[in-house]
Write an enzyme that holds these catalytic residues in place. Structure first.
Site, PDB file in Angstrom:
ATOM      1  CG  ASP A 443      -2.062  -2.468   3.740  1.00 56.21           C
ATOM      2  OD1 ASP A 443      -2.898  -2.507   3.292  1.00 56.21           O
ATOM      3  OD2 ASP A 443      -2.314  -0.573   3.836  1.00 56.21           O
ATOM      4  CG  ASP A 507      -5.329   2.299  -2.053  1.00 53.28           C
ATOM      5  OD1 ASP A 507      -6.097   2.001  -0.920  1.00 53.28           O
ATOM      6  OD2 ASP A 507      -4.313   1.531  -1.838  1.00 53.28           O
TER       7      ASP A 507
HETATM    8  C1  GLA Z   1      -2.075   0.708   0.761  1.00 53.74           C
HETATM    9  C2  GLA Z   1      -3.925   0.713   1.481  1.00 53.74           C
HETATM   10  C3  GLA Z   1      -4.014   2.251   1.620  1.00 53.74           C
HETATM   11  C4  GLA Z   1      -2.607   3.019   2.602  1.00 53.74           C
HETATM   12  C5  GLA Z   1      -1.405   2.505   2.236  1.00 53.74           C
HETATM   13  C6  GLA Z   1      -0.160   2.938   3.474  1.00 53.74           C
HETATM   14  O1  GLA Z   1      -1.678   1.414   0.294  1.00 53.74           O
HETATM   15  O2  GLA Z   1      -4.228   0.138   0.803  1.00 53.74           O
HETATM   16  O3  GLA Z   1      -4.899   2.649   2.427  1.00 53.74           O
HETATM   17  O4  GLA Z   1      -3.116   2.113   4.106  1.00 53.74           O
HETATM   18  O5  GLA Z   1      -0.875   1.592   1.512  1.00 53.74           O
HETATM   19  O6  GLA Z   1       0.893   2.289   2.758  1.00 53.74           O
END
Ligand code: GLA
Length: 705
Positions: A443, A507
């Site tokens: 990430d 997301d």
């Molecule tokens: C980001 C990612 C999510 C998740 C969060 C965790 O927003 O896109 O899918 O992994 O971080 O903190």
């Protein structure tokens, strides 16, 4: 070199004719001609009108002011104020099987540029420029761009915009005088300025028009532009943006642009996507896992967030396996002190309070259930509230003396600091060597402000060090697959895809929003790299509610997964997950290897997509009703891409539960199936059913021998 030589690069449906003399110029890019090349000279050389320079000014692969090109140059730089107006001359050409490598020099300015131009059998061009300082003293580079000319008939653009939870939105605009430019200065590929656009003839659409698609493979700051020159010519440029003083080439040093990928289609956007998808499959995606079916995920994030209890997580895993899940991933929240999003990034040690017995029992449990285990990391980031920051406050990517804003309460680690880089590699290596981890979700949750290394701008180097870190992990752990995530779809591009296997597209798990996001992404990416999960019925990012059918069918057309806590779901929902997991598995090979089609509709209230097997033996078609149908009747479904002479059995294989209750009766083919030729499906079609808003229906076509 003074005599001009014509070179031809041919793909399947594309030809590039490049004339090389003192400079290199693309004379033609489009439909193949394949005859005597010398015709191009007579047919394509330009007139020289009065009222401007007395010579013809070419759009070369590296346009230069010194040659009379008044548009945006390919190179801007200087050597202590000198050598700023180079005129590069071709000194050598390598014409290989796949393309051209053209070496140019300006001995006065002390510079060399190598232009590489390749065309593959999927009709995708890739090009880049490499600048080398062959003079004395350092050379400062402000810009180095890839340049491609476009025909004068190009008059419309499809561009991208977006934001967090709203990626890959497209818009159309006309291209007249002037032009279009997009700049991204967010330090990652970004949700806002996906590095691509499409240019084409007026009103180009999915099935018609001459279109030219462009994608800059770079995960940092970029500029993409298309200029309509004052004389009417169209010129496209794609480049990384260098921050002030960032690129200084010492004697002998060189700098390459990111690769620019481009393709021409004479048959609209679908064909453009076919070119890009096949190129991605053949030449971008790491090949190690090419024949491995993409395992269905259960990702813990929206199920438990930071609330980790090993026994409970094992229950989640058990239930996941019962639903047919094949890879179980523990998302954020597993490392020391990570109880929320304000602290602990950088402390890549297991949180022993949450996991007193270690991670091993969970990994074993997941493996014993027949699933792969995956783990989330965000290596490039640091919270000030972390042991790492308390020990190494100097590891921040920043300009000292300023108080840069945080993003999600966090800062970026300066990967150009060798110790920081090594620390991160060692932590990743530790987990990958200690546990049986098959996958990591990598990430990157914030934008980059003031990327400074030892006071100097370091945005470009930061991206290169990131690639280096991923490459090193992959080299030493070749069995680990990596997902590129950046707060959803903030780091999606071809350069990162060369070293990763999947993207977290957004997301936003709202099926309605996902229909649009996934469509936008589909122009450049095939379904198998598009992470697409069934979320909870009450969507966390939009607060909308959707049926399991709509969520299931929307997640089906990507690399499918589930993102919720299965333990807390009702039996009915669980049966739904199981059903869509099963359905996905039954058509996964087709979805992940076939040709994708975005199907034009008679009504904009619905969106239709299909995947047709490469051998045309079968296809699936998804009709998604996005909004209330505009009219009582929604026209016809026409399916392209089938074998016109073959006979197909057409069957509805998934539909809303109340499908028959919302009308007097639905079209007979949707109830009883029917047999039609590919030609009928394409030209005449089938009557559209009546669907409620935010529902979907899945159709399968199978060739009858
Ligand atoms: C980001 C990612 C999510 C998740 C969060 C965790 O927003 O896109 O899918 O992994 O971080 O903190």
């Amino acid at each position: 070199m003074t005599d001009k030589v014509l070179y031809s690069l041919t793909g399947n449906k594309t030809q590039l004719i490049v004339e090389v003399g003192e400079y290199a110029e693309i004379l033609h890019w489009g439909q193949p001609f394949n005859g005597d090349l010398s015709i191009a000279r007579h047919a394509l050389h330009r007139p020289v009108p009065y009222g401007r320079l007395d010579i013809d000014v070419p759009v070369t692969l590296t346009p230069e002011l010194g040659r009379g090109s008044f548009g945006s140059p390919a190179l801007e730089g200087h050597r202590a104020g000198q050598d700023w107006a180079p005129v590069m001359k071709v000194v050598k050409v390598d014409h290989g099987a796949l393309g051209l490598k053209i070496y140019c020099e300006d001995t006065l300015a002390g510079l060399e540029i190598i232009s590489e131009l390749y065309l593959d059998q999927h009709d995708v061009i890739k090009t880049r420029q490499t600048l080398r300082n062959i003079g004395q003293g350092a050379y400062q580079v402000a810009r180095l761009a890839n340049t491609l000319p476009l025909p004068g008939r190009v008059s419309e653009l499809m561009t991208y915009h977006g934001r967090w939870v709203y990626e890959f939105q497209t818009s159309r605009q006309s291209l007249t005088q002037g032009g279009y430019q997009q700049e991204n200065r967010r330090g990652r590929t970004s949700h806002e300025h996906y590095p691509a656009f499409v240019a084409g003839t007026a009103n180009f659409d999915e099935l018609s028009g001459d279109v030219f698609g462009f994608h800059l493979a770079w995960s940092g700051n970029h500029r993409m532009r298309i200029d309509v020159k004052a004389d009417g010519r169209r010129v496209m440029q794609g480049e990384a943006i260098y921050l002030p003083g960032e690129i200084e080439l010492s004697e002998g040093a060189s700098l390459s642009t990111p690769w620019l990928y481009a393709t021409h289609s004479g048959q609209g956007l679908n064909e453009m996507s076919h070119h890009f998808h096949e190129h991605v499959r053949a030449s971008i995606l790491p090949s190690e896992f090419a024949n491995k079916p993409r395992p269905i995920h259960l990702n813990t994030w929206e199920g438990i967030y930071f609330d980790h209890d090993p026994d409970y997580i094992m229950q989640m895993a058990t239930q996941s396996a019962q639903m047919g899940v094949e890879r179980f991933i523990i998302d954020d929240g597993w490392f020391k002190g990570r109880d929320g999003d304000k602290a602990a990034l950088g402390d890549w040690f297991l949180d022993e309070k949450k996991y007193p017995n270690g991670l091993e029992p969970i990994v074993n449990h997941v493996n014993d259930l027949g699933m792969e285990f995956g783990l989330w990391f965000e290596p490039e980031m640091i919270n000030k509230d972390s042991d790492l920051y308390r020990t190494h406050p100097d590891w921040l990517l920043e300009v000292k003396g300023y108080d840069q804003p945080t993003g999600r309460n966090q800062y970026v680690i300066d990967l150009s600091q060798p110790q920081a880089f090594e620390f991160l590699y060692q932590r990743l290596d530790h987990f990958l060597s200690t546990y049986n981890i098959g996958y990591i979700k990598w990430d990157m949750n914030r934008e980059v402000v003031q990327p400074g290394h030892e006071g100097r701008a370091s945005g470009h180097a930061q991206v290169e060090r990131y690639y280096e870190l991923v490459d090193r992990v992959r080299l030493n752990h070749p069995n680990v697959e990596i997902e590129s995530c950046s707060a959803g779809g903030g780091r999606i591009d071809y350069e990162v895809l060369k070293r990763t296997h999947r993207f977290w597209a957004s997301d936003n798990n709202d099926a309605l929003e996902r229909q649009t996001i996934q469509r936008g992404m589909s122009y450049f990416f095939p379904p198998e790299v598009m992470g697409s999960h069934i979320g909870a019925s009450h969507c966390h990012s939009t607060r909308r509610r959707h049926s399991i059918e709509f969520r299931g069918l929307t997640a089906l057309f990507g690399h499918m997964g589930i993102e919720l806590d299965p333990v807390r779901e009702s039996e009915e929902e669980k049966q739904g997950f199981e059903h869509y997991v099963e359905l996905h598995k039954s058509i996964r090979t087709l979805l992940h290897s076939g040709k994708s089609w975005r199907i034009p509709t008679d009504d904009t209230a619905h969106q239709i997509q299909a995947v047709v097997a490469q051998d045309q033996s079968q296809a699936v078609v998804l009709i998604a009703q996005l909004a209330m149908p505009t009219n009582a009747l929604s026209g016809h479904l026409r399916i392209p891409g089938l074998d016109p002479d073959a006979l197909y059995q057409v069957t509805v294989i998934d539909q809303p539960t109340n499908y028959h209750d919302i009308v007097n009766y639905q079209p007979p083919w949707t109830t009883d199936g029917c047999q039609l030729t590919g030609r009928w499906c394409q030209d005449i079609g089938l009557t559209m059913p009546v669907l409620d808003a935010e529902t979907a229906l899945l159709v399968k076509l199978e060739q009858i021998d």
